[in-house]
Design an enzyme around this catalytic site. Structure first.
Site, PDB file in Angstrom:
ATOM      1  N   ASP A  24      33.218  40.385  32.938  1.00  0.00           N
ATOM      2  CA  ASP A  24      33.483  41.733  33.469  1.00  0.00           C
ATOM      3  C   ASP A  24      32.419  42.105  34.495  1.00  0.00           C
ATOM      4  O   ASP A  24      31.270  41.666  34.404  1.00  0.00           O
ATOM      5  CB  ASP A  24      33.466  42.727  32.298  1.00  0.00           C
ATOM      6  CG  ASP A  24      34.076  44.059  32.686  1.00  0.00           C
ATOM      7  OD1 ASP A  24      34.721  44.150  33.747  1.00  0.00           O
ATOM      8  OD2 ASP A  24      33.901  45.031  31.917  1.00  0.00           O
ATOM      9  N   ARG A  28      32.384  45.919  40.237  1.00  0.00           N
ATOM     10  CA  ARG A  28      31.129  46.670  40.466  1.00  0.00           C
ATOM     11  C   ARG A  28      30.143  45.847  41.295  1.00  0.00           C
ATOM     12  O   ARG A  28      29.419  46.377  42.123  1.00  0.00           O
ATOM     13  CB  ARG A  28      30.506  47.068  39.120  1.00  0.00           C
ATOM     14  CG  ARG A  28      31.074  48.375  38.601  1.00  0.00           C
ATOM     15  CD  ARG A  28      30.838  48.542  37.141  1.00  0.00           C
ATOM     16  NE  ARG A  28      31.742  47.696  36.363  1.00  0.00           N
ATOM     17  CZ  ARG A  28      31.623  47.479  35.062  1.00  0.00           C
ATOM     18  NH1 ARG A  28      30.634  48.024  34.391  1.00  0.00           N
ATOM     19  NH2 ARG A  28      32.502  46.735  34.435  1.00  0.00           N
ATOM     20  N   HIS A  41      35.442  38.878  42.714  1.00  0.00           N
ATOM     21  CA  HIS A  41      36.099  37.837  41.911  1.00  0.00           C
ATOM     22  C   HIS A  41      35.718  36.457  42.445  1.00  0.00           C
ATOM     23  O   HIS A  41      35.496  35.517  41.694  1.00  0.00           O
ATOM     24  CB  HIS A  41      37.620  38.005  41.935  1.00  0.00           C
ATOM     25  CG  HIS A  41      38.085  39.314  41.368  1.00  0.00           C
ATOM     26  ND1 HIS A  41      37.613  39.810  40.167  1.00  0.00           N
ATOM     27  CD2 HIS A  41      38.968  40.245  41.826  1.00  0.00           C
ATOM     28  CE1 HIS A  41      38.192  40.980  39.916  1.00  0.00           C
ATOM     29  NE2 HIS A  41      39.016  41.264  40.918  1.00  0.00           N
ATOM     30  N   LEU A 135      34.116  19.048  26.345  1.00  0.00           N
ATOM     31  CA  LEU A 135      34.242  20.504  26.235  1.00  0.00           C
ATOM     32  C   LEU A 135      35.715  20.879  26.376  1.00  0.00           C
ATOM     33  O   LEU A 135      36.387  20.401  27.296  1.00  0.00           O
ATOM     34  CB  LEU A 135      33.439  21.190  27.359  1.00  0.00           C
ATOM     35  CG  LEU A 135      33.571  22.715  27.459  1.00  0.00           C
ATOM     36  CD1 LEU A 135      32.922  23.409  26.262  1.00  0.00           C
ATOM     37  CD2 LEU A 135      32.943  23.237  28.758  1.00  0.00           C
TER      38      LEU A 135
HETATM   39  C1  FPP Z   1      36.783  41.641  35.481  1.00  0.00           C
HETATM   40  O1  FPP Z   1      36.049  42.316  36.474  1.00  0.00           O
HETATM   41  C2  FPP Z   1      37.171  40.326  35.947  1.00  0.00           C
HETATM   42  C3  FPP Z   1      38.453  39.919  36.194  1.00  0.00           C
HETATM   43  C4  FPP Z   1      39.631  40.786  35.990  1.00  0.00           C
HETATM   44  C5  FPP Z   1      38.750  38.599  36.727  1.00  0.00           C
HETATM   45  C6  FPP Z   1      37.893  37.444  36.267  1.00  0.00           C
HETATM   46  C7  FPP Z   1      38.048  36.392  37.267  1.00  0.00           C
HETATM   47  C8  FPP Z   1      37.087  35.566  37.700  1.00  0.00           C
HETATM   48  C9  FPP Z   1      35.719  35.535  37.151  1.00  0.00           C
HETATM   49  C10 FPP Z   1      37.426  34.694  38.833  1.00  0.00           C
HETATM   50  C11 FPP Z   1      37.269  33.261  38.670  1.00  0.00           C
HETATM   51  C12 FPP Z   1      37.810  32.673  37.465  1.00  0.00           C
HETATM   52  C13 FPP Z   1      38.635  31.636  37.418  1.00  0.00           C
HETATM   53  C14 FPP Z   1      38.847  30.953  36.138  1.00  0.00           C
HETATM   54  C15 FPP Z   1      39.358  31.160  38.592  1.00  0.00           C
HETATM   55  P1  FPP Z   1      36.582  43.744  36.979  1.00  0.00           P
HETATM   56  O2  FPP Z   1      37.406  43.523  38.189  1.00  0.00           O
HETATM   57  O3  FPP Z   1      37.295  44.453  35.870  1.00  0.00           O
HETATM   58  O4  FPP Z   1      35.212  44.418  37.316  1.00  0.00           O
HETATM   59  P2  FPP Z   1      34.858  45.970  37.250  1.00  0.00           P
HETATM   60  O5  FPP Z   1      35.008  46.383  35.807  1.00  0.00           O
HETATM   61  O6  FPP Z   1      33.430  46.018  37.725  1.00  0.00           O
HETATM   62  O7  FPP Z   1      35.810  46.678  38.171  1.00  0.00           O
END
Ligand code: FPP
Length: 246
Positions: A24, A28, A41, A135
């Site tokens: 998460d 931000r 992302h 893994l």
């Molecule tokens: C949450 O941050 C994250 C996600 C919804 C996406 C997670 C994806 C990745 C880490 C990209 C790469 C991964 C792979 C496996 C290709 P948020 O957008 O909710 O952040 P915020 O709460 O700060 O807005």
């Protein structure tokens, strides 16, 4: 520096068999740099590499990453497209490396909702890494824990209605066998980045006895060293599984 932590982990000896992570804080991280959310992302992919390497180094057997929830389908179309393209990019870039490092990838979630390109990419990475033994990497995509449990309940009802299963034989084992995670032990440790104190519909059944570790670090900043710090904290915890200490 992180090798020093790795040595301390090894001295203690007991490493979590299964680590689950709620990644998460990408949004931000991007906002803090006045960048569009998709770039957060994109930066998060680097942290995915870090934790995979960290789990290989520490000899963690299973890593489950919450990459996209069913609730995330409600995000703006542009962000969903960016996340799906990122998934394809990640797989195209990493599949050889994952196979060489003997990581076997499984995708947990409702794959039927994925666009054809993303679906092909996930089918490819699962097929090409199927023989990995170092893994097990579970990427939870279009995943919701309540939907997973509901799906298991439906499968049990179908088996009972068809006469294949006596309802009195339905026990916790029978439910667990019908979850996506059936082949693996439950997570011992749940890590959530960016400081939020929530489980967010992730592995609700499987996390029953997991140790929770929440760090303020935003996901794109999370490194192998942060993973090792979480494992060291896990090693300091006393796990009682509802019993008392003697
Ligand atoms: C949450 O941050 C994250 C996600 C919804 C996406 C997670 C994806 C990745 C880490 C990209 C790469 C991964 C792979 C496996 C290709 P948020 O957008 O909710 O952040 P915020 O709460 O700060 O807005």
């Amino acid at each position: 520096m992180s090798d020093d932590l790795l040595r301390r982990i090894r001295v203690h000896g007991s490493v979590p068999s299964h680590i689950a992570i709620i990644m998460d804080g990408n949004g931000r991280w991007a906002r803090g740099r006045a960048l569009p959310r998709p770039l957060g992302h994109h930066a998060g992919m680097g942290a995915v590499r870090e934790v995979i390497q960290g789990c290989l180094d520490a000899q963690v057997g299973v890593l489950s990453l919450f990459a996209f929830s069913q609730e995330n389908w409600q995000r703006p179309a542009g962000e969903i497209d960016a996340l799906m393209s990122l998934l394809e990019e990640y797989i195209a870039r990493e599949v050889d490396n994952l196979r060489e490092k003997r990581v076997s990838v499984r995708i947990l979630g409702e794959l039927d909702r994925l666009a054809p390109g993303a679906r092909q990419a996930v089918d490819r990475v699962m097929a090409e890494t199927a023989h990995g033994t170092e893994l097990a990497l579970n990427l939870c995509i279009s995943y919701s824990s309540r939907a997973e449990i509901t799906r298991a309940a439906r499968a049990l009802a179908e088996d009972a209605a068809a006469g294949r299963l006596d309802p009195s034989d339905i026990d916790e084992e029978a439910v667990a066998r019908r979850l996506y995670t059936a082949p693996w032990p439950d997570p011992d440790l749940l890590i959530r980045t960016s400081g939020e104190m929530r489980i967010s519909n992730f592995l609700l059944w499987q996390l029953a006895y997991a140790e929770l570790y929440v760090t303020p670090v935003l996901w794109p900043d999370f490194t192998r060293r942060h993973l090792f710090e979480a494992i060291l904290e896990f090693q300091r915890r006393e796990r009682r599984f509802g019993r008392v200490t003697v």
